[in-house]
Motif scaffolding. Sequence first.
Motif, PDB file in Angstrom:
ATOM      1  N   UNK A  79       0.823  -1.209   0.000  1.00 24.56           N
ATOM      2  CA  UNK A  79       0.000   0.000   0.000  1.00 24.56           C
ATOM      3  C   UNK A  79       0.862   1.267   0.000  1.00 24.56           C
ATOM      4  N   UNK A  80       0.526   2.208  -0.886  1.00 22.09           N
ATOM      5  CA  UNK A  80       1.249   3.468  -0.977  1.00 22.09           C
ATOM      6  C   UNK A  80       2.410   3.471  -1.947  1.00 22.09           C
ATOM      7  N   UNK A  81       2.654   2.324  -2.627  1.00 20.47           N
ATOM      8  CA  UNK A  81       3.833   2.241  -3.497  1.00 20.47           C
ATOM      9  C   UNK A  81       3.761   3.229  -4.655  1.00 20.47           C
ATOM     10  N   UNK A  82       2.567   3.416  -5.224  1.00 24.89           N
ATOM     11  CA  UNK A  82       2.467   4.295  -6.402  1.00 24.89           C
ATOM     12  C   UNK A  82       2.705   5.750  -6.037  1.00 24.89           C
ATOM     13  N   UNK A  83       2.309   6.148  -4.833  1.00 25.82           N
ATOM     14  CA  UNK A  83       2.563   7.524  -4.390  1.00 25.82           C
ATOM     15  C   UNK A  83       4.054   7.766  -4.207  1.00 25.82           C
ATOM     16  N   UNK A  84       4.745   6.772  -3.650  1.00 25.61           N
ATOM     17  CA  UNK A  84       6.194   6.893  -3.476  1.00 25.61           C
ATOM     18  C   UNK A  84       6.867   7.039  -4.831  1.00 25.61           C
ATOM     19  N   UNK A  85       6.498   6.186  -5.767  1.00 25.23           N
ATOM     20  CA  UNK A  85       7.085   6.219  -7.104  1.00 25.23           C
ATOM     21  C   UNK A  85       6.821   7.548  -7.784  1.00 25.23           C
ATOM     22  N   UNK A  86       5.572   8.013  -7.738  1.00 24.33           N
ATOM     23  CA  UNK A  86       5.207   9.264  -8.411  1.00 24.33           C
ATOM     24  C   UNK A  86       5.951  10.446  -7.820  1.00 24.33           C
ATOM     25  N   UNK A  87       6.060  10.483  -6.504  1.00 20.43           N
ATOM     26  CA  UNK A  87       6.738  11.595  -5.842  1.00 20.43           C
ATOM     27  C   UNK A  87       8.214  11.642  -6.223  1.00 20.43           C
ATOM     28  N   UNK A  88       8.886  10.484  -6.203  1.00 21.07           N
ATOM     29  CA  UNK A  88      10.308  10.462  -6.507  1.00 21.07           C
ATOM     30  C   UNK A  88      10.584  10.816  -7.963  1.00 21.07           C
ATOM     31  N   UNK A  89       9.757  10.312  -8.866  1.00 22.83           N
ATOM     32  CA  UNK A  89       9.924  10.654 -10.282  1.00 22.83           C
ATOM     33  C   UNK A  89       9.721  12.153 -10.483  1.00 22.83           C
ATOM     34  N   UNK A  90       8.696  12.714  -9.835  1.00 16.97           N
ATOM     35  CA  UNK A  90       8.409  14.139  -9.960  1.00 16.97           C
ATOM     36  C   UNK A  90       9.578  14.995  -9.462  1.00 16.97           C
ATOM     37  N   UNK A  91      10.082  14.667  -8.270  1.00 18.85           N
ATOM     38  CA  UNK A  91      11.176  15.448  -7.688  1.00 18.85           C
ATOM     39  C   UNK A  91      12.438  15.343  -8.531  1.00 18.85           C
ATOM     40  N   UNK A  92      12.657  14.183  -9.099  1.00 21.23           N
ATOM     41  CA  UNK A  92      13.832  14.002  -9.950  1.00 21.23           C
ATOM     42  C   UNK A  92      13.712  14.848 -11.224  1.00 21.23           C
TER      43      UNK A  92
END
Length: 554
Positions: free
Chosen positions: A176-189
């Motif tokens: 649970x929450x994996x997609x939010x982690x992925x989206x946030x890191x891609x965005x910040x990068x």
Amino acid sequence: MEEMNVDVLVVGSGAGGLTAAITAHEHGAKVMVVEKSDMFGGTSATSGGGIWIPCNHLMAEHGETDTPEAALNYLKACIGDDVAEERIARYVDQAPKMLKFMEDKSEVKFTATPYADYFPDRPGGKDGWRTLDPLPMSATKLKGEFLNMREPHEQTAFGGFTLTVNEAKKIITRAPGWSKIMSRLVFLYRIDIPFRRKTKRHRRLCLGNALVGRCLVSAFKRKIPVLRETPFKSLIEKDGRVVGAIITRDGKDVKVNTSRGVILAAGGFESNPDMRAKYLPHSSNPDWSATPGTNTGDAHKAAAEIGATMTLMDAAWWGPSVRLPKRDRSRVLFVERALPGIYIVNGNGERFLNEAASYDEVGRQVQEHPLSTWVVFDRKAREKYAVGPLYPTAVMPDVAWGKSVKAVMKKADTIEELAALMGVDAEGLKATAEKVGRYSETGIDEDFGSGNNSYDRYYGDPTVKPNPCLAPISKGPFYAFQIFPGDIGTKGGVDVDVNAQALNAAGVPIGGLYATGNTASSVMGRTYPGAGSTLGPAMTFGYVAAKHMMRANA
């Protein structure tokens, strides 16, 4: 010949060598670190960066406890008689002290993780918290030296941006929450335009890059010279004691005189084809290794030349690996083997192991079938998980495979057609698919017990019931790729005592010569008790060696 004078010379700029340098400097030494390649960090920088530290003080934050007795019992149950008990006990005693020293006296910081020991059911085993993950750091702290640090292995950098162990686990297992982690890191990068104009690498350093980065910042703050492109050639001995070394600087030999001694922390010999052929006949191809290619046993040979004994030379930190054409090194299948619907078979199309066991155990068993071992899975697993060189289809559809991926992947509409492409027995592969289908329904792997313990389940898919490590192979198309008995470094080397001091053939310490990391014979013997069993001892015995050299109470 030009001469230099220091108290302590450290050979190698990985976590073990840098810990030794920081420790020696803290105790008053004039220290110099030499690194033969043009990049800092060695294998440590490209690794997961975790350290296995029993009885660490960070456990308490999670309400966890440990005891030296439990840790020692666990290690003895794993290691057996390959290593003297006094040396194992020394590790248990000194590892938490090293951790506290580094956290108090340097920029190196960690967090405890719920990463289970690799054999949690053995006496003294734990379901987590002995493995520590380095805290992320910003590359800006390294200033201009950042681009001189070795890049993370491609499998620890998802398309450029990096992840901590806990983040990676959630993404890999679809927690649970994996997609939010992925989206946030891609965005910040992607929005970090100023840094991306300099490099495609992520400003946020994690795993091995965070560990080595923090060590380097600490060394630079202390003004410890860390010299790149400075190969170590040989040791200088006088009256039975090591009193210096010959290094090469700007193409010229330089004599380095040491008042306290030399610490060898130059990695293993996995990239030396002659040494592999001699000591690792069941895994003789350097191309199967996942290390950077710079570890050629130079320090081993130099130590042996002055009479140091070598032990455990037939051992390595094993792992099943796959290598794509035109890539500089292989990638080890660290975690995806535990995911449901992903299986390993031999030339008969039959499973022969528990896929969810530690990568060391799997890599060891793959040596029994070095040229006929395959990973197989179906469309459902392909769509959901990253497997070997493939990301899930939403990120990497089959039509997007490049030439290198196409060169290793097999794909077919039926099990029989896949078996033909693999060159394995079709009836055997069909029987395997039928078996794992039944086991997936009951949740019990009747052959190898996959999913039976906390480590197996750590990287399983928690949404899959009743066993997070088991799912059918039933939805075409079907996929396969070949794997080999690879490694993340060798573990045989200089035989050392409880102070990390090199021993001669009579078991007597060689004055002024110390070894740690993969240059030393591993305190873990021929086994791999938990994540961080490589770097934990490398740092701990670097710390122990430096204190012994400086005659500090250890």
